[in-house]
Write a protein that holds these residues in place. Sequence first.
Motif, PDB file in Angstrom:
ATOM      1  N   ASP A 329       0.870  -1.117   0.021  1.00  0.00           N
ATOM      2  CA  ASP A 329       0.064  -0.007  -0.085  1.00  0.00           C
ATOM      3  C   ASP A 329       0.779   1.323  -0.002  1.00  0.00           C
ATOM      4  O   ASP A 329       1.803   1.348   0.921  1.00  0.00           O
ATOM      5  CB  ASP A 329      -0.834   0.055   1.224  1.00  0.00           C
ATOM      6  N   PRO A 330       0.707   2.038  -1.047  1.00  0.00           N
ATOM      7  CA  PRO A 330       1.130   3.447  -0.732  1.00  0.00           C
ATOM      8  C   PRO A 330       0.914   4.175   0.563  1.00  0.00           C
ATOM      9  O   PRO A 330       1.578   5.128   1.172  1.00  0.00           O
ATOM     10  CB  PRO A 330       0.895   4.270  -1.890  1.00  0.00           C
ATOM     11  N   CYS A 331      -0.099   3.973   0.941  1.00  0.00           N
ATOM     12  CA  CYS A 331      -0.664   4.350   2.154  1.00  0.00           C
ATOM     13  C   CYS A 331      -1.493   3.461   3.064  1.00  0.00           C
ATOM     14  O   CYS A 331      -2.445   3.197   2.786  1.00  0.00           O
ATOM     15  CB  CYS A 331      -1.494   5.744   2.122  1.00  0.00           C
ATOM     16  N   VAL A 332      -0.635   2.771   3.806  1.00  0.00           N
ATOM     17  CA  VAL A 332      -1.382   1.642   4.798  1.00  0.00           C
ATOM     18  C   VAL A 332      -2.576   2.218   5.734  1.00  0.00           C
ATOM     19  O   VAL A 332      -3.368   1.678   5.995  1.00  0.00           O
ATOM     20  CB  VAL A 332      -0.371   1.033   5.519  1.00  0.00           C
ATOM     21  N   GLY A 333      -2.610   3.450   5.875  1.00  0.00           N
ATOM     22  CA  GLY A 333      -3.680   4.267   6.848  1.00  0.00           C
ATOM     23  C   GLY A 333      -4.950   4.207   6.032  1.00  0.00           C
ATOM     24  O   GLY A 333      -5.936   3.969   6.787  1.00  0.00           O
ATOM     25  N   ILE A 334      -5.024   3.871   4.590  1.00  0.00           N
ATOM     26  CA  ILE A 334      -6.561   3.911   4.119  1.00  0.00           C
ATOM     27  C   ILE A 334      -7.285   2.584   4.673  1.00  0.00           C
ATOM     28  O   ILE A 334      -8.458   2.771   4.956  1.00  0.00           O
ATOM     29  CB  ILE A 334      -6.212   3.863   2.604  1.00  0.00           C
ATOM     30  N   ARG A 335      -6.601   1.408   4.629  1.00  0.00           N
ATOM     31  CA  ARG A 335      -7.226   0.265   4.828  1.00  0.00           C
ATOM     32  C   ARG A 335      -7.341   0.233   6.523  1.00  0.00           C
ATOM     33  O   ARG A 335      -7.819  -0.955   6.954  1.00  0.00           O
ATOM     34  CB  ARG A 335      -6.498  -0.943   4.368  1.00  0.00           C
ATOM     35  N   ALA A 336      -6.841   0.990   7.325  1.00  0.00           N
ATOM     36  CA  ALA A 336      -6.892   1.191   8.743  1.00  0.00           C
ATOM     37  C   ALA A 336      -8.151   1.592   9.160  1.00  0.00           C
ATOM     38  O   ALA A 336      -8.527   1.459  10.371  1.00  0.00           O
ATOM     39  CB  ALA A 336      -5.791   1.860   9.294  1.00  0.00           C
ATOM     40  N   VAL A 337      -9.234   2.173   8.283  1.00  0.00           N
ATOM     41  CA  VAL A 337     -10.175   2.888   8.708  1.00  0.00           C
ATOM     42  C   VAL A 337     -11.161   1.675   9.234  1.00  0.00           C
ATOM     43  O   VAL A 337     -11.704   2.130  10.415  1.00  0.00           O
ATOM     44  CB  VAL A 337     -10.822   3.340   7.502  1.00  0.00           C
ATOM     45  N   PRO A 338     -11.568   0.805   8.510  1.00  0.00           N
ATOM     46  CA  PRO A 338     -12.524  -0.252   9.110  1.00  0.00           C
ATOM     47  C   PRO A 338     -12.064  -1.127  10.227  1.00  0.00           C
ATOM     48  O   PRO A 338     -12.649  -1.442  11.259  1.00  0.00           O
ATOM     49  CB  PRO A 338     -12.737  -1.123   8.174  1.00  0.00           C
ATOM     50  N   VAL A 339     -10.625  -1.122  10.415  1.00  0.00           N
ATOM     51  CA  VAL A 339      -9.885  -1.655  11.685  1.00  0.00           C
ATOM     52  C   VAL A 339     -10.232  -0.889  12.865  1.00  0.00           C
ATOM     53  O   VAL A 339     -10.674  -1.447  14.016  1.00  0.00           O
ATOM     54  CB  VAL A 339      -8.436  -1.934  11.216  1.00  0.00           C
ATOM     55  N   GLY A 340      -9.874   0.381  12.680  1.00  0.00           N
ATOM     56  CA  GLY A 340     -10.274   1.192  13.946  1.00  0.00           C
ATOM     57  C   GLY A 340     -11.642   1.257  14.197  1.00  0.00           C
ATOM     58  O   GLY A 340     -11.762   1.313  15.601  1.00  0.00           O
ATOM     59  N   GLU A 341     -12.606   1.299  13.373  1.00  0.00           N
ATOM     60  CA  GLU A 341     -13.921   1.134  13.726  1.00  0.00           C
ATOM     61  C   GLU A 341     -14.271   0.052  14.386  1.00  0.00           C
ATOM     62  O   GLU A 341     -15.024  -0.017  15.453  1.00  0.00           O
ATOM     63  CB  GLU A 341     -14.820   1.431  12.399  1.00  0.00           C
ATOM     64  N   ALA A 342     -13.662  -1.195  13.909  1.00  0.00           N
ATOM     65  CA  ALA A 342     -13.919  -2.465  14.645  1.00  0.00           C
ATOM     66  C   ALA A 342     -13.221  -2.627  16.125  1.00  0.00           C
ATOM     67  O   ALA A 342     -14.094  -3.145  16.987  1.00  0.00           O
ATOM     68  CB  ALA A 342     -13.219  -3.581  13.877  1.00  0.00           C
ATOM     69  N   MET A 343     -12.157  -1.880  16.281  1.00  0.00           N
ATOM     70  CA  MET A 343     -11.648  -2.052  17.417  1.00  0.00           C
ATOM     71  C   MET A 343     -12.286  -1.223  18.571  1.00  0.00           C
ATOM     72  O   MET A 343     -12.664  -1.421  19.850  1.00  0.00           O
ATOM     73  CB  MET A 343     -10.148  -1.494  17.466  1.00  0.00           C
ATOM     74  N   LEU A 344     -12.838  -0.030  18.136  1.00  0.00           N
ATOM     75  CA  LEU A 344     -13.622   0.792  18.927  1.00  0.00           C
ATOM     76  C   LEU A 344     -15.084   0.115  19.217  1.00  0.00           C
ATOM     77  O   LEU A 344     -15.417   0.435  20.420  1.00  0.00           O
ATOM     78  CB  LEU A 344     -14.062   2.263  18.329  1.00  0.00           C
ATOM     79  N   SER A 345     -15.509  -0.358  18.424  1.00  0.00           N
ATOM     80  CA  SER A 345     -16.707  -1.201  18.631  1.00  0.00           C
ATOM     81  C   SER A 345     -16.568  -2.511  19.761  1.00  0.00           C
ATOM     82  O   SER A 345     -17.417  -2.754  20.595  1.00  0.00           O
ATOM     83  CB  SER A 345     -17.032  -2.234  17.102  1.00  0.00           C
TER      84      SER A 345
END
Length: 360
Positions: A329-345
Amino acid sequence: MSFNTFGKFFRFTTWGESHGPAIGCIIDGCPPLIQLKEQDIQIELNKRKPGQSKFTTQRKESDKVQILSGVFEGKTTGTPISLIIYNEDMRSKDYNDIKDKFRPGHADFTYFKKYGIRDYRGGGRSSARETAARVAAGAVAKKVLEKKLGKKFKISAAVTQLGILGCDTTKWDDKIIYKNPFFCPDKSMLKIWEKYLLSIRKAGSSCGAIIEIRANGVPPGLGAPIYSKLDSDIASAMMSINAVKGVNIGSGMNSAQLSGEENSDEISQNDKKMKFSSNNAGGILGGISSGQEIIVSFAVKPTSSILKSRKTINKFGKNTTISVTGRHDPCVGIRAVPVGEAMLSCVLLDHYLMNKAQCS
């Protein structure tokens, strides 16, 4: 390897490696009688799976999840839920040329120093591939929260800054976040971000990102005053995500620049309704939820695997150089979005269950 389990009442343990046959998780503490099917989990997994645009890794994984236990006749039974996702598109040969070299910015060096052995195929356990299992666990947590908290509960996440380019969060639009490859909430920035990230990729480099998560409908009273504060557990959850280097709750680091008058979220009563004038606290006071919108943001560093040659050493202690080819990924942060949402849940459900146990 220890500490593969997250949570207290709602717990999940992830397992598997980037280039192994499969990854998965075991969820324990999920309440019974929650309607759950594989498609509920698949919806969330589809948000983070690779190869969906030219701006992410071109590794092709369907990330199809299979429920092995804990669900009967479409409902959770209260027993451990076991989930498995098979790896389908591994190219371990891509790592043969660098298997003895430590990639700068990666966990190669520290894993080798700690264990005396490391899986060089995509980083093994340290790969962001592991986060698919977290997203699966988060999908289950979200289903429970929606059942327990009702229609008022809503959680969403987005990229609010891509490298040096931010966006206008006052234009946040949930409807477009998952309809663009950047998970951007501000439609006006899409073409600008596209041009920027293409230039980053063409240069053989990478960039970081800031992700913001918002949760509404969270009742007041979740969290503990001292050692299991809601915000401390949220921060721990976000910092456990690959490449995350900083977390803000509400105004976060920016609160240091505010005066006491600016930072305090004044409270007033209108008839029988209490309200706050602002939300610098991010919905958490003294480690306990206030009933306001919970706002969390975290910073993801630039992807460490880049084409540009970098200095490093090999496992024999010799100086060398490295250029990481393959699919990254040129920006690994893009696919971190659903990961962060999952961890907060997961954190919110964990604290909901703890609060019920003590205060119901």
